[in-house]
Design an enzyme around this catalytic site. Structure first.
Site, short mmCIF file in Angstrom:
data_model
loop_
_atom_site.label_atom_id
_atom_site.label_comp_id
_atom_site.label_asym_id
_atom_site.label_seq_id
_atom_site.Cartn_x
_atom_site.Cartn_y
_atom_site.Cartn_z
N LYS A 1 -21.18 1.19 -6.94
CA LYS A 1 -19.81 0.70 -7.11
C LYS A 1 -19.54 0.47 -8.59
O LYS A 1 -20.41 -0.04 -9.31
CB LYS A 1 -19.63 -0.62 -6.36
CG LYS A 1 -18.19 -0.91 -6.02
CD LYS A 1 -17.76 -0.09 -4.82
CE LYS A 1 -16.35 -0.35 -4.37
NZ LYS A 1 -16.05 0.39 -3.14
N GLY B 1 -1.35 -5.78 8.23
CA GLY B 1 -1.09 -4.73 7.23
C GLY B 1 -0.52 -3.50 7.90
O GLY B 1 -1.00 -3.06 8.96
N GLY C 1 0.13 -0.60 5.93
CA GLY C 1 0.08 0.32 4.80
C GLY C 1 -0.36 1.72 5.23
O GLY C 1 -0.10 2.15 6.36
N ASN C 2 -1.06 2.40 4.33
CA ASN C 2 -1.38 3.81 4.56
C ASN C 2 -2.26 4.05 5.78
O ASN C 2 -1.99 4.95 6.57
CB ASN C 2 -2.04 4.39 3.31
CG ASN C 2 -1.05 4.51 2.19
OD1 ASN C 2 0.08 4.96 2.38
ND2 ASN C 2 -1.43 4.06 1.00
N VAL C 3 -3.31 3.26 5.93
CA VAL C 3 -4.19 3.48 7.08
C VAL C 3 -3.46 3.13 8.38
O VAL C 3 -3.48 3.89 9.35
CB VAL C 3 -5.49 2.64 6.96
CG1 VAL C 3 -6.32 2.74 8.23
CG2 VAL C 3 -6.32 3.11 5.76
#
Ligand code: NAD
Length: 439
Positions: free
Chosen positions: A126, A230, A232-234
């Site tokens: 990471k 959420g 959002g995109n997912v």
């Protein structure tokens, strides 16, 4: 002076005062001793060595001060037996060095575990870049300098860590980064990369939900209620998948009206009850249903929200959903809630981009195999394997998944062996930390 609990900017100043640009902390492979490149980073190395939560024998943590951006750049390499360390670079705000380093240690291990459970020949890595106080991190010039520097940093690390997109990093940043290094994935499709992973991530999480329902003997998703934090995109693509599987109801909450409008516009016929909530609102956790899907941000399962949950399953896309991994996993288990660990369910983001160098194929079988029930290392079979282990041991699925991941992480890459460690040995032996950053 110990920099562990000091602001990141203090560590930058201290490194520069020594006329240095680079520093590292490594685990000496033979002795297992944690070593610092220079006295200035010794206090951080000591704190890492003494830590038993996030430090798990990481092969190395590398730091560089960006010449152009004056930001502290870092790369954290957990284990590289399965392959070079792989995971995205996070561009985020940190109050102190401890938070910055802990995020790198924790997230690199998490990536290694995710990669191993997915059967990918990659290790755990990471990147973390600390936003500079007093600078607007949204400013295009600031970002350009940061990602040019990060690309050079990657080149200097010779591929022991291969980066990708993560929180705070945007597709445009990846274009800038890619202009300075080949040691990255997640580049845009226009440059030969893999593009938006959200569609596949959503499908992967839905496959994990199906495994969880079946494990509990609750049948398929048909007629079920899924609660989402959420939109959002997912979540957008998850709504599509869930509609195709004929769920009865989806209850979703988001803090952003634009996201709510977008999902309603794209799926006007979905049985969706979408609510706008203020930041910090937790009412969604108390919604009754079959599956709760945390699809917003991390650390949302905690002593406040776990008692509120009203679903037998938690399975979502967000990374690091448990605020405290041990405490909150135990609390979910005590409530008899089946928690599907994020690193088991949300692998498709890294699956989508990790092997970009092998080229792309429409509906790539190497990628779609992860979504097939028959694939031994696919999401469905891995979930079932972990649930079965947990049922027979009486431990939590997260504990079982973590142990299985650590076992698999130690398998040697069939062709390249422990190449990442060899690269680190070479960097250290070649005086990497004494050299100036690449221009
Ligand atoms: P996104 O930013 O598109 O969506 C997140 C949504 O959550 C946003 O609409 C935001 O307004 C909303 N939100 C934030 N805080 C909230 C709160 N307190 N309550 C309600 N809503 C809130 O992100 P995404 O790409 O959909 O990813 C969702 C999560 O899954 C993230 O945590 C991400 O790190 C993780 N993840 C994503 C992928 C991927 O392929 N996109 C892969 C692996 C993991």
């Amino acid at each position: 002076m110990s920099y562990w609990n000091r602001p990141v900017d203090d560590l930058i100043d201290a490194i520069k005062k020594e006329n240095l640009w680079r520093a590292y902390i490594i685990t000496e492979p033979k002795s297992g001793e944690v070593m610092a490149s220079h006295p200035v980073i010794q206090s951080v190395a000591d704190a890492v060595a003494a830590d038993t939560r996030d430090y798990r024998g990481h092969e190395g943590c590398f730091f560089e001060i960006g010449r152009e951006s004056d930001h502290l750049l870092s790369a954290h390499v957990h284990w590289t037996m399965r392959g070079q360390a792989a995971g995205g670079v996070r561009y985020w705000s940190y109050d102190q060095v401890e938070d910055f380093v802990r995020d790198g240690l924790r997230l690199s291990r998490g990536m290694g575990q995710k990669n191993a459970l997915a059967g990918l020949w990659w290790g755990g890595g990471k990147g973390v870049v600390a936003r500079r106080k007093g600078l607007d991190h949204r400013d295009s010039e600031v970002r350009r300098a940061v990602y040019l520097d990060y690309g050079r940093f990657m080149t200097g690390l010779c591929g022991c860590y291969v980066t990708a997109e993560d929180a705070g990093t945007m597709p445009d940043d990846m274009v800038v980064l890619f202009s300075k290094t080949r040691h990255t994935t997640c580049i845009p499709q226009t440059l030969g990369g893999s593009g938006n992973p959200s569609v596949l991530t959503a499908t992967g999480v839905v496959v994990a939900m199906e495994a969880a329902l079946e494990h509990l003997g609750r049948g398929s998703l048909e007629g079920k209620t899924v609660v989402m934090q959420g939109l959002g995109n997912v979540s957008l693509y998850m709504v599509k998948e869930l509609v195709e599987r004929k769920v009865a109801k989806i209850v979703g909450a988001d803090i952003n009206q634009t996201m709510i409008d977008r999902v309603k516009q794209m799926f006007p016929d979905a049985p969706l009850d979408a609510r706008l909530v203020p930041a910090g609102d937790v009412t969604i956790f108390g919604e009754a249903g079959d599956v709760f899907a945390p699809n917003a941000v991390g650390a949302i399962l905690n002593p406040q929200t776990i008692p509120m949950l009203n679903t037998p399953i938690v399975c979502g896309a967000a990374n690091n959903q448990l605020e405290d991994p041990d405490r909150d996993d135990d609390a979910l288990f005590a409530r008899d809630i089946l928690y599907v660990p994020d690193f088991l369910a949300n692998r498709m983001g890294i699956v989508n981009c990790a092997n970009e160098q092998y080229g792309s194929i429409e509906r790539d079988p190497a990628i779609y195999a992860h979504l097939e029930r028959e694939t031994p290392t696919g999401i469905y079979r891995r979930c079932m394997e972990v649930f079965a282990r947990a049922s027979s041991s009486g431990r939590t699925p997260a504990d079982e998944a973590s142990d299985l991941a650590d076992e698999l992480s130690q398998e040697l890459h069939p062709v390249w062996g422990n190449r990442g460690q060899q690269i680190i040995d070479d960097l250290v032996g070649g005086g990497w930390a004494e050299n100036e950053p690449i221009r």
